[in-house]
Write an enzyme that holds these catalytic residues in place. Structure first.
Site, PDB file in Angstrom:
ATOM      1  N   GLU A 174      15.410 -42.186   8.243  1.00 19.60           N
ATOM      2  CA  GLU A 174      14.908 -43.262   7.385  1.00 19.60           C
ATOM      3  C   GLU A 174      14.313 -42.711   6.086  1.00 19.60           C
ATOM      4  O   GLU A 174      14.426 -43.344   5.029  1.00 19.60           O
ATOM      5  CB  GLU A 174      13.891 -44.107   8.162  1.00 19.60           C
ATOM      6  CG  GLU A 174      14.585 -44.996   9.198  1.00 19.60           C
ATOM      7  CD  GLU A 174      13.624 -45.707  10.144  1.00 19.60           C
ATOM      8  OE1 GLU A 174      13.699 -46.933  10.257  1.00 19.60           O
ATOM      9  OE2 GLU A 174      12.805 -45.008  10.780  1.00 19.60           O
TER      10      GLU A 174
ATOM     11  N   GLU B 200      16.320 -45.100  18.340  1.00 25.79           N
ATOM     12  CA  GLU B 200      15.195 -45.908  18.801  1.00 25.79           C
ATOM     13  C   GLU B 200      15.526 -46.831  19.978  1.00 25.79           C
ATOM     14  O   GLU B 200      14.741 -46.963  20.930  1.00 25.79           O
ATOM     15  CB  GLU B 200      14.627 -46.726  17.635  1.00 25.79           C
ATOM     16  CG  GLU B 200      13.829 -45.913  16.629  1.00 25.79           C
ATOM     17  CD  GLU B 200      14.690 -45.226  15.573  1.00 25.79           C
ATOM     18  OE1 GLU B 200      14.130 -44.627  14.643  1.00 25.79           O
ATOM     19  OE2 GLU B 200      15.935 -45.302  15.679  1.00 25.79           O
TER      20      GLU B 200
END
Length: 697
Positions: free
Chosen positions: A139, A160
């Site tokens: 990210e 995730e």
């Protein structure tokens, strides 16, 4: 909340955090392109301790950006990592200490606040992805204006959902807009639900996640040159506005995938899907706020702590197998023999050739079977070449390593011979005796048996101490578990060789006592026996088969039976019935399926086969789905308790590890023993400390 509020909420819980520093240095870019402020993310350890972001790490990056934002003399900002590691995302150990929604919301918002600054500076930002970029690490790169990636990077992922979370620091919003919704579905949902699959640098570039692929030898220097050319206007990386893309096929694929893999058992993939869909229309503020809400909820949920327990098993306990002898005792394996040339044997031959890079010779009873097995292995190598998984030279070398012989004398110079013949004790004893007569005194003899006694196989040999069970799971190339079975007389050198072999093959080994069906097959057979018994008693197949859907298991019981084959299932059931007649029945319906030659209860179109269904006894005592579910879980808890009492494995965590890696027990349930603890099926509990207090990754 403000930055000061986030700081005060989080820092009290970050006292033992390993802080990832953001080290800034000025770099004079080539071609007169100006000065770059280059940030290196580094936690002070080598690559075995990846850099992660806890509260202090995020604040350190924020402080570096404060200093950079105040400057007017720089042309760009760059971000890279320490050798072999870009950044590995959130500090998961710290995540387990977040006990309130306020704390969870603070870390979610702080991550957004810091990372989005990289894309909102007055100058362009560049991510130079030199190594593993996982979760929040990826990210960071997505927030930058441009990205380079090394062709040597082997791990890029947004894992995730694998752990019960969502990409919560911008990933669900930035990735679909950058690389398209199909790529976002692949990285955010599909790969995590496929045993946390990761992509490599070349694929990241091909998917449009990175703007350019560079070689690792001079990666940073070439990245700086490329950045300079971008700043000078000589290179203009293409950008596609994916808001105009047809999103429906990707979203439909994602919905189908989540329904198939999860079946409502855990919320994270569903939240991730909603966030990807939101990125189609939402602005940055709206999308990031939705990520904050999802992350706040999931960070304090049961699924995360369960996922982290399972993650810890795979990352730590699997790499240090309990009971494994000293590695120095292992013998070198320079040639492998495989007895049998069926599908399993051919898969083993290919795995040995690829990972060990040593000659592998197969034998069988006749030329037709032998040619078929060797041909299958060679055909799989050709497929690997077509897919770009191996080069032409590698394919030729692998093909040359795998040969066949009708004479077991071909094993004379082998260091390890593994049998993969029909699951019959007498056949296996005969095969091992024949092999022992031609091999050297140092050669390890292994069996791939799924249920039979290793000690009984070795009993008639001159050197039973060199016989060991090495039980692989099908498909061999995919499933990471190997059950290593120590017979009554297996010596330490043989056992150490088996563990060393497993490690070289990139498998996770668990030491198992020589007990009927070992761990995975014993539990799956007890599981299947209870489900089939319920059907024989009158429960409709569709009710029994879907009674445990809410667990999110990789497939239903009757789908699993169809995959392994009723004949194999019946054989294991008979083996266990002979050993434990009071707990393991031989289901009448299963026997009837085999006698009728049926492949299972489903037709190729996945509808029920009425002829197969009619083979079950169909009693007059049907169960409800809840009753089937309770029956199965109680039986599993009973069997695990007995296995632990028998010393089949050293610890309940080894049973958890076997079921996660060998049976696909879902990560979000956190291992079978803590799940049975939490649901009240294990009294006393298997783990004295609950899943929430188990060590995190």
């Amino acid at each position: 909340m403000s930055l000061s509020t986030w700081r005060s909420v989080l820092l009290a819980r970050a006292s033992d955090e390993i802080v990832t520093q953001a080290l800034v240095r000025d770099v004079a870019l080539p071609y007169g392109a100006g000065t770059m402020a280059l940030i290196t993310l580094d936690n002070g350890f080598d690559h075995t301790r990846p850099s992660t972001f806890g509260a202090q790490g995020l604040l350190a990056l924020n402080g570096a950006l404060d200093g950079i934002a105040a400057r007017t003399d720089i042309a760009a900002v760059g971000v890279t990592g320490k050798p072999f590691i870009f950044a590995a995302g959130a500090d998961l150990k710290a995540a387990t200490r977040l006990s309130t929604r306020e704390e969870a919301g603070a870390i979610a918002a702080l991550g957004h606040h810091v990372m989005r600054r990289l894309g909102e500076l007055d100058v362009p930002s560049f991510a130079f992805v030199n190594g593993a970029a996982l979760g929040g690490g990826l990210e960071v790169a997505l927030h930058c204006t441009y990205r380079t990636v090394s062709s040597g990077v082997t791990a890029i992922a947004l894992p995730e959902c694998f752990l019960g979370l969502v990409p919560g620091w911008g990933g669900s919003q930035l990735l679909p807009r950058l690389a398209g919704p199909d790529t976002a579905v692949k990285l955010i949902i599909e790969n995590p639900l496929a045993q946390n699959r990761m992509i490599k640098g070349p694929e990241a570039a091909a998917l449009g996640i990175a703007d350019v692929l560079l070689e690792p030898a001079d990666f940073l220097e070439e990245s700086l040159r490329w950045a300079a050319r971008v700043l000078r206007g000589e290179v203009s990386p293409p950008r596609t506005d994916h808001t105009a893309t047809d999103w429906e096929p990707a979203l439909r694929r994602a919905r189908d995938l989540v329904a198939l893999k999860v079946r409502g058992a855990t919320p994270a993939p569903y939240r991730a899907l909603d966030l990807i869909e939101l990125a189609r229309t939402a602005g940055r503020d709206e999308g990031f706020a939705a990520e904050n809400d999802a992350l706040t909820e999931l960070l304090t949920g049961e699924e995360l702590r369960s996922g982290l327990y399972a993650f810890d098993l795979v990352q730590h306990r699997a790499k240090r197998p309990a009971g494994a002898p000293d590695k120095s005792l292992a013998r070198k394996v320079g040639k492998v023999g495989v007895v049998g040339a069926g599908l399993m044997a051919a898969q083993l031959a290919l795995l040995f050739a690829r990972r060990l890079e040593v000659p592998v010779v197969l034998t069988d009873l006749d030329a037709e079977r032998l040619d078929k097995g060797v041909g299958h292995a060679h055909a799989e190598i050709a497929k690997l070449r077509e897919r770009g998984r191996v080069s032409a030279d590698q394919a030729n070398r692998l093909t040359g390593l795998i040969t066949g012989s009708l004479d077991k004398a071909a094993f004379a110079d082998a260091d390890l011979v593994i049998e993969a013949v029909f699951e019959d004790l007498g056949v296996k004893q005969k095969v091992l005796a024949e092999v022992e007569s031609v091999v050297t005194a140092e050669c390890v003899l292994a069996t791939n048996t799924s249920s039979l006694s290793v000690s009984e196989m070795a009993a008639g040999l001159r050197h039973p101490e060199r016989v060991v069970g090495i039980h692989f799971f099908n498909p061999v190339a995919v499933l990471p578990l190997v059950e290593v079975i120590r017979g009554e007389r297996t010596d330490d050198a043989t056992l150490a060789t088996a563990f060393a072999l497993g490690a070289t093959l990139r498998k996770n080994c668990v030491l198992v006592k020589d007990a009927p069906a070992f761990v995975v097959n014993r539990l799956l057979t007890r599981f299947m026996g209870e489900v089939v018994a319920a059907v024989d008693e009158g429960t409709p197949i569709e009710v029994a088969d879907h009674a445990l859907d809410d667990l999110g298991l990789p497939m239903t019981p009757f789908t699993l039976l169809q995959l392994v084959g009723p004949a194999v299932g019946l054989h294991v059931a008979e083996t266990l019935h002979a050993a434990f007649p009071s707990r393991f029945e031989v289901p009448a319906g299963l026997s009837a399926l085999v006698a009728a030659g049926k492949p299972g209860v489903y037709r190729p179109d996945l509808t029920l086969d009425p002829e197969a269904v009619a083979l079950f006894a169909g009693g007059d005592a049907p169960s409800t789905p809840e009753q089937v579910r309770e029956r199965v879980l109680r039986a599993l808890a009973e069997e695990i308790r007995i296995m632990l009492d028998e010393g089949v494995v050293a610890d309940p965590r080894d049973i958890d590890l076997c079921m996660v890696l060998g049976a696909g027990w879902p990560f979000h349930l956190g291992g079978i023993t803590p799940y049975l603890d939490r649901t009240g099926h294990a009294e006393p509990r298997f783990l004295a400390r609950g899943v929430a207090s188990m060590p995190a990754a």
